[in-house]
Design a protein around this motif. Structure first.
Motif, PDB file in Angstrom:
ATOM      1  N   ASP A  93      -3.206 -74.502 -15.208  1.00 46.86           N
ATOM      2  CA  ASP A  93      -3.425 -75.163 -13.168  1.00 46.86           C
ATOM      3  C   ASP A  93      -2.462 -76.262 -13.449  1.00 46.86           C
ATOM      4  N   HIS A 123      -4.771 -63.239 -12.774  1.00 44.98           N
ATOM      5  CA  HIS A 123      -5.319 -64.069 -11.971  1.00 44.98           C
ATOM      6  C   HIS A 123      -4.471 -65.802 -11.853  1.00 44.98           C
ATOM      7  N   ARG A 125      -1.886 -68.662 -11.695  1.00 44.56           N
ATOM      8  CA  ARG A 125      -1.136 -69.095 -10.913  1.00 44.56           C
ATOM      9  C   ARG A 125       0.532 -69.636 -11.685  1.00 44.56           C
ATOM     10  N   GLY A 126       0.605 -69.031 -12.574  1.00 39.68           N
ATOM     11  CA  GLY A 126       1.814 -69.795 -13.171  1.00 39.68           C
ATOM     12  C   GLY A 126       1.980 -68.004 -14.020  1.00 39.68           C
TER      13      GLY A 126
END
Length: 154
Positions: A93, A123, A125-126
Motif C-alpha cells: 500500500d 486486489h 491498488r497499484g
C-alpha cells in the motif's frame, strides 16, 4: 516588484515491495526489483510472510545476495505474519509496485499466475509485476544479467 521564492521539496520515490518466500523464483523477483529500483533511484522492501510456506533462512540469504549484487540500492527485509496475499497487499500500500514470482497453481487464472499472484493482481491498488518461472535459476546456477534488465510494465 515583489520577489517570489519557490521551494522545491525533494521526496524519495516510493519503494518497490517484493514478496520473498525463499524460493529461486522469489530471488529472481528480488533481483528484478533491485535492478528496477536502481534505475528509479528507489529502495526495495523485501517482505517474507510467516507462517506460511516461506523458507526464512533462504529468504535472508537471498536478501544478502541482492544487497551485494546491487550495492547502490537500499534493500530492507521485513518479516510479517498473516495471510500471504493480504499481507503482501498491505505491505505494498503506497508502494510504486508489488513484485512477486508467479508459480502457477490450480484453476484457470491461478494456473496461469499462481493463487497468491492471482489474488494480488485482482486486489492490488497499484501495479503488480509478475516474474515468470523462466527467470528463476536452479539452485547454484547464475541467471544472465540480461534476464534481470527491467522491461516494460504491463
Amino acid at each position: 516588484m515583489t520577489e517570489r521564492k519557490e521551494r522545491t521539496v525533494k521526496t524519495d520515490p516510493a519503494p518497490l515491495v517484493v514478496g520473498l518466500d525463499g524460493s529461486e523464483l522469489g530471488a529472481a523477483a528480488l533481483d528484478w526489483a533491485a535492478a528496477e529500483a536502481a534505475r528509479r533511484g528507489a529502495r526495495v522492501v523485501a517482505v517474507t510472510v510467516d507462517p506460511g510456506s516461506a523458507d526464512l533462512d533462504a529468504a535472508a540469504e537471498h536478501v544478502r545476495r541482492a544487497v551485494h549484487a546491487h550495492p547502490g540500492v537500499t534493500i530492507t527485509h521485513e518479516r510479517r505474519t498473516g495471510l500471504i496475499a493480504d499481507t503482501l497487499l498491505s505491505a505494498a500500500d503506497g508502494a510504486a509496485m508489488l513484485v512477486i514470482g508467479s508459480h502457477g497453481a490450480n484453476g484457470v487464472l491461478s494456473a496461469l499466475l499462481g493463487s497468491v499472484a492471482a489474488y494480488c493482481v485482482r486486489h492490488a491498488r497499484g501495479p503488480v509485476v509478475l516474474i515468470p518461472p523462466a527467470l528463476a535459476a536452479p539452485t547454484g546456477a547464475r541467471r544472465p544479467d540480461s534476464a534481470l534488465t527491467p522491461g516494460p510494465l504491463l
